[in-house]
Structures are given as C-alpha cells and as structure tokens.
Motif scaffolding. Structure first.
Motif, PDB file in Angstrom:
ATOM      1  N   PHE A 152      52.975  31.622-122.906  1.00 19.65           N
ATOM      2  CA  PHE A 152      51.805  31.216-122.130  1.00 19.65           C
ATOM      3  C   PHE A 152      51.642  29.706-122.182  1.00 19.65           C
ATOM      4  O   PHE A 152      51.461  29.043-121.154  1.00 19.65           O
ATOM      5  N   GLY A 153      51.700  29.149-123.401  1.00 22.34           N
ATOM      6  CA  GLY A 153      51.507  27.716-123.559  1.00 22.34           C
ATOM      7  C   GLY A 153      52.500  26.899-122.768  1.00 22.34           C
ATOM      8  O   GLY A 153      52.141  25.903-122.122  1.00 22.34           O
ATOM      9  N   ALA A 154      53.771  27.305-122.788  1.00 24.47           N
ATOM     10  CA  ALA A 154      54.808  26.558-122.085  1.00 24.47           C
ATOM     11  C   ALA A 154      54.520  26.476-120.591  1.00 24.47           C
ATOM     12  O   ALA A 154      54.583  25.404-119.983  1.00 24.47           O
ATOM     13  N   LEU A 155      54.173  27.616-119.984  1.00 21.13           N
ATOM     14  CA  LEU A 155      53.952  27.643-118.537  1.00 21.13           C
ATOM     15  C   LEU A 155      52.583  27.081-118.157  1.00 21.13           C
ATOM     16  O   LEU A 155      52.446  26.418-117.123  1.00 21.13           O
ATOM     17  N   SER A 156      51.571  27.332-118.961  1.00 21.05           N
ATOM     18  CA  SER A 156      50.250  26.791-118.668  1.00 21.05           C
ATOM     19  C   SER A 156      50.279  25.268-118.755  1.00 21.05           C
ATOM     20  O   SER A 156      49.752  24.572-117.872  1.00 21.05           O
ATOM     21  N   TYR A 157      50.892  24.730-119.801  1.00 23.17           N
ATOM     22  CA  TYR A 157      50.995  23.282-119.934  1.00 23.17           C
ATOM     23  C   TYR A 157      51.760  22.679-118.755  1.00 23.17           C
ATOM     24  O   TYR A 157      51.352  21.667-118.174  1.00 23.17           O
ATOM     25  N   ALA A 158      52.899  23.282-118.420  1.00 25.71           N
ATOM     26  CA  ALA A 158      53.722  22.735-117.334  1.00 25.71           C
ATOM     27  C   ALA A 158      52.979  22.763-116.005  1.00 25.71           C
ATOM     28  O   ALA A 158      53.102  21.838-115.187  1.00 25.71           O
ATOM     29  N   ALA A 159      52.197  23.807-115.767  1.00 30.59           N
ATOM     30  CA  ALA A 159      51.460  23.930-114.508  1.00 30.59           C
ATOM     31  C   ALA A 159      50.223  23.039-114.478  1.00 30.59           C
ATOM     32  O   ALA A 159      49.879  22.475-113.442  1.00 30.59           O
ATOM     33  N   ARG A 160      49.550  22.914-115.586  1.00 30.38           N
ATOM     34  CA  ARG A 160      48.334  22.102-115.634  1.00 30.38           C
ATOM     35  C   ARG A 160      48.648  20.606-115.629  1.00 30.38           C
ATOM     36  O   ARG A 160      47.782  19.790-115.297  1.00 30.38           O
ATOM     37  N   HIS A 161      49.891  20.260-115.976  1.00 31.91           N
ATOM     38  CA  HIS A 161      50.297  18.854-116.026  1.00 31.91           C
ATOM     39  C   HIS A 161      51.634  18.686-115.317  1.00 31.91           C
ATOM     40  O   HIS A 161      52.663  18.430-115.951  1.00 31.91           O
ATOM     41  N   PRO A 162      51.637  18.826-113.988  1.00 30.26           N
ATOM     42  CA  PRO A 162      52.897  18.731-113.238  1.00 30.26           C
ATOM     43  C   PRO A 162      53.625  17.414-113.526  1.00 30.26           C
ATOM     44  O   PRO A 162      53.006  16.344-113.553  1.00 30.26           O
ATOM     45  N   GLY A 163      54.913  17.519-113.782  1.00 31.93           N
ATOM     46  CA  GLY A 163      55.717  16.344-114.065  1.00 31.93           C
ATOM     47  C   GLY A 163      55.850  16.016-115.539  1.00 31.93           C
ATOM     48  O   GLY A 163      56.731  15.242-115.925  1.00 31.93           O
ATOM     49  N   PHE A 164      55.014  16.593-116.377  1.00 26.56           N
ATOM     50  CA  PHE A 164      55.086  16.308-117.815  1.00 26.56           C
ATOM     51  C   PHE A 164      56.368  16.892-118.404  1.00 26.56           C
ATOM     52  O   PHE A 164      57.012  16.277-119.246  1.00 26.56           O
ATOM     53  N   PHE A 165      56.714  18.103-117.949  1.00 26.26           N
ATOM     54  CA  PHE A 165      57.939  18.764-118.411  1.00 26.26           C
ATOM     55  C   PHE A 165      58.919  18.925-117.256  1.00 26.26           C
ATOM     56  O   PHE A 165      58.520  19.207-116.120  1.00 26.26           O
ATOM     57  N   SER A 166      60.207  18.776-117.561  1.00 25.83           N
ATOM     58  CA  SER A 166      61.248  18.934-116.548  1.00 25.83           C
ATOM     59  C   SER A 166      61.717  20.376-116.424  1.00 25.83           C
ATOM     60  O   SER A 166      62.379  20.724-115.429  1.00 25.83           O
ATOM     61  N   TYR A 167      61.410  21.215-117.398  1.00 30.24           N
ATOM     62  CA  TYR A 167      61.816  22.624-117.372  1.00 30.24           C
ATOM     63  C   TYR A 167      60.877  23.383-118.306  1.00 30.24           C
ATOM     64  O   TYR A 167      60.436  22.836-119.328  1.00 30.24           O
ATOM     65  N   ALA A 168      60.579  24.631-117.973  1.00 31.39           N
ATOM     66  CA  ALA A 168      59.694  25.450-118.803  1.00 31.39           C
ATOM     67  C   ALA A 168      60.252  26.863-118.888  1.00 31.39           C
ATOM     68  O   ALA A 168      60.688  27.422-117.883  1.00 31.39           O
ATOM     69  N   ALA A 169      60.226  27.436-120.091  1.00 28.97           N
ATOM     70  CA  ALA A 169      60.746  28.786-120.299  1.00 28.97           C
ATOM     71  C   ALA A 169      59.769  29.597-121.136  1.00 28.97           C
ATOM     72  O   ALA A 169      59.127  29.071-122.054  1.00 28.97           O
TER      73      ALA A 169
END
Length: 317
Positions: A163-180
């Motif tokens: 949950f954390g990986a995808l929520s963080y990536a979605a709430r902060h677009p561009g912060f992560f280059s890949y999420a699993a």
C-alpha cells in the motif's frame, strides 16, 4: 525617543527570533546512533520530528564500492515492510529473508525504514505520527546529506508496505521511477466494509482507535480515497507499476497441511481490481498473479527477486 523605541522593538524581535523553533530546513530527522552490522548493512537510530521526537530504526544496505567512491552519488531503492511486527519491521527484509544476498548486485542504496506496526505510510488524521512526512521529507533529506543519494528512486513493499509503495508513488508523482507491491493492500475500499474492516482491524489489534488513520470510511470517504492506490490510479500514468500476489490457496512454498489464507485471497482480489483500473488509465503495469500462495515471506522473497531487475533498471542501479 524614536530611536529608543526602535531599539526596543529590535530587541523584542531579536528575542522572538531566538525563541522560535528551528526552521523546517533545520528540523527533521537526525541520526542518533549508527551501527555497522556487516560489510554492507548499517542500522541507524533516527529521531524524527514528524513522529513527535520519537526514535525509530532504519536499515541501509550499501552498494559494493560505496566507501571506495566518496565522490559518487547513488540511486535509492526503498523497501517498505508490512504490518504488525511491533517497531522492528524495518529489520524484516534482512531477518525474514537474506536481503543482502538478494540485492548483492545492486548499484544502489537499499533503504529499509520503520513504518510503524500499523502506520499505513500516512500522516494520521488524529494528529499522531506523520509517517509520510518522515519518509518523503525528513528521511529523504537525511539520506541526501549523509549517504550521498541522488534523485533517482524506486520503491517496493509487501502487504501494508505494498500500500505504502503505491500510495506514495501516486500521491507524489515523479518522486519514484518505479513502484512494486507484493500482496499489497492496494484497494482499501474494495467491496466496502470487506476491505475497510481489514485496515481498521489492523489498527484496533495494535491498540489504536479504528478511526485514527483516515477517519470513518463513510464520513471521511474523501480522505480514504486520497490515500487509496485504486482511487489514485490516474496519477500513476508516468510511473511503471509491478503487482505480485497469490490467491490464498496453499501453494508450493507453504508447509504441508496449510489451510486457505483469507487475507491473501482478499488482497489477491484487490490486486486484480487495481491492475484493471491501472490499465484503464493508461498506466504501464506488469503482474505476477501466481495463483496458489499464502500471505507469507517465501512468496515475498521470490517476488522481490523476480521484480528487482525492473526496479533497478528504472533508477540506473
């Protein structure tokens, strides 16, 4: 008289300035202790303002050649743990599996931060811990300052950490280059109470009020949506996503005689639902829906090893 008044005013302003807390740039996370556990593994005790001055743990796996290249800056892979492990969840990737061996070839720092027994990688509505701020603001600054990391980041997590990986990536677009996400809680509102009850049960079983996280699922539906990967699918259009899960039936990595796992069954359904929503929104998503398998570490270890090349390739690690 005017000069005296001006001097008095200046003195008062100076006293106020000296009395105010440090600015945001000066506050944040501070390393209290650093312990070298092996050639690559370092454990940090970090005090965080976002967590109310609390001391929490972070483990860092250094890449080969890190100490020999003092001028080099490195990408980062964040690994987020699941729920219910007390406050030592940050150790789980190196205790429940051999994280060092799994990431031996990585040309990146592997950062494993504490996320709370039921923190759900969020700033709590109750005014409690601000895990999102700790991870994405305070810890980011600390790593940049103390560990020479660059701006290339990937994130992976299991169960609550998924949950954390995808929520963080979605709430902060561009912060992560890949999420699993591996067996992730990726649709917290899936079939209504069936999924919201799971989140709130995790909270109450850890001794928290069920509404301390995002409030009541009905009255504060907006807040639940604002953190839910499914509802944020469109915000992942520029972030490739990998999803891995079983369906709860006993599988090849389970002990003989294992029964059906209702948690993995539910999270498997959530994952399928999210994958469809991501594709509807034009997100580049890969899946490893491996069928039989329970909510256990052998499957998450396998999932990390299978997805690691994608995660590292995305950040040049």
């Amino acid at each position: 008289m005017r000069l005296r008044t001006l001097l008095l005013s200046f003195a008062l302003l100076l006293n106020v300035f000296l009395a105010v807390p440090a600015t945001a740039a000066e506050t944040g996370a501070r390393i209290i202790r650093s312990t070298t556990l092996s050639e690559r593994l370092v454990e940090l005790a970090v005090r965080s303002d976002a967590l109310g001055g609390k001391e929490v743990g972070v483990r860092v796996l250094l890449p080969a050649g890190y100490r020999e290249q003092p001028g080099r800056r490195w990408p980062t892979l964040f690994l987020l743990h699941g729920c219910c492990e007390g406050e030592t969840g940050y150790r789980s990737w190196t205790v429940n599996m051999d994280g060092a061996a799994a990431t031996a070839a990585a040309r990146a720092l592997v950062v494993m931060p504490e996320g709370g027994a039921a923190g759900f990688y969020s700033n709590w509505i109750s005014g409690g811990p601000a895990w999102e701020r700790f991870h994405l603001v305070e810890l980011k600054r600390l790593l940049e300052k103390e560990f020479r990391v660059n701006q290339r980041r990937a994130v992976a997590g299991l169960s609550m950490g998924g949950f954390g990986a995808l929520s963080y990536a979605a709430r902060h677009p561009g912060f992560f280059s890949y999420a699993a996400a591996y067996s992730g809680v990726v649709h917290t509102r899936y079939q209504g109470a069936r999924s919201t009850d799971l989140v709130q049960r995790i909270l109450t079983e850890r001794g928290f009020d069920k509404n301390v996280l995002w409030g009541d699922p009905v009255a504060q539906e907006r807040l639940w949506r604002a953190h839910n990967p499914f509802d944020l699918a469109a915000r992942l259009r520029h972030t490739p996503v990998h999803l891995s899960t079983g369906d709860g039936r006993p599988g090849p990595l389970d002990p003989p005689g294992s029964g059906r796992d209702w948690v993995e069954e539910l999270l498997g359904e959530q994952t399928v639902s999210l994958a469809e929503e991501l594709r509807r929104n034009g997100v580049r998503v890969s899946t490893d829906l491996y069928g039989a398998g329970r909510h256990t570490w052998p499957y998450w270890e396998r999932a990390l090893k299978r997805s690691l090349p994608m995660l590292l390739r995305a950040i040049g690690g």
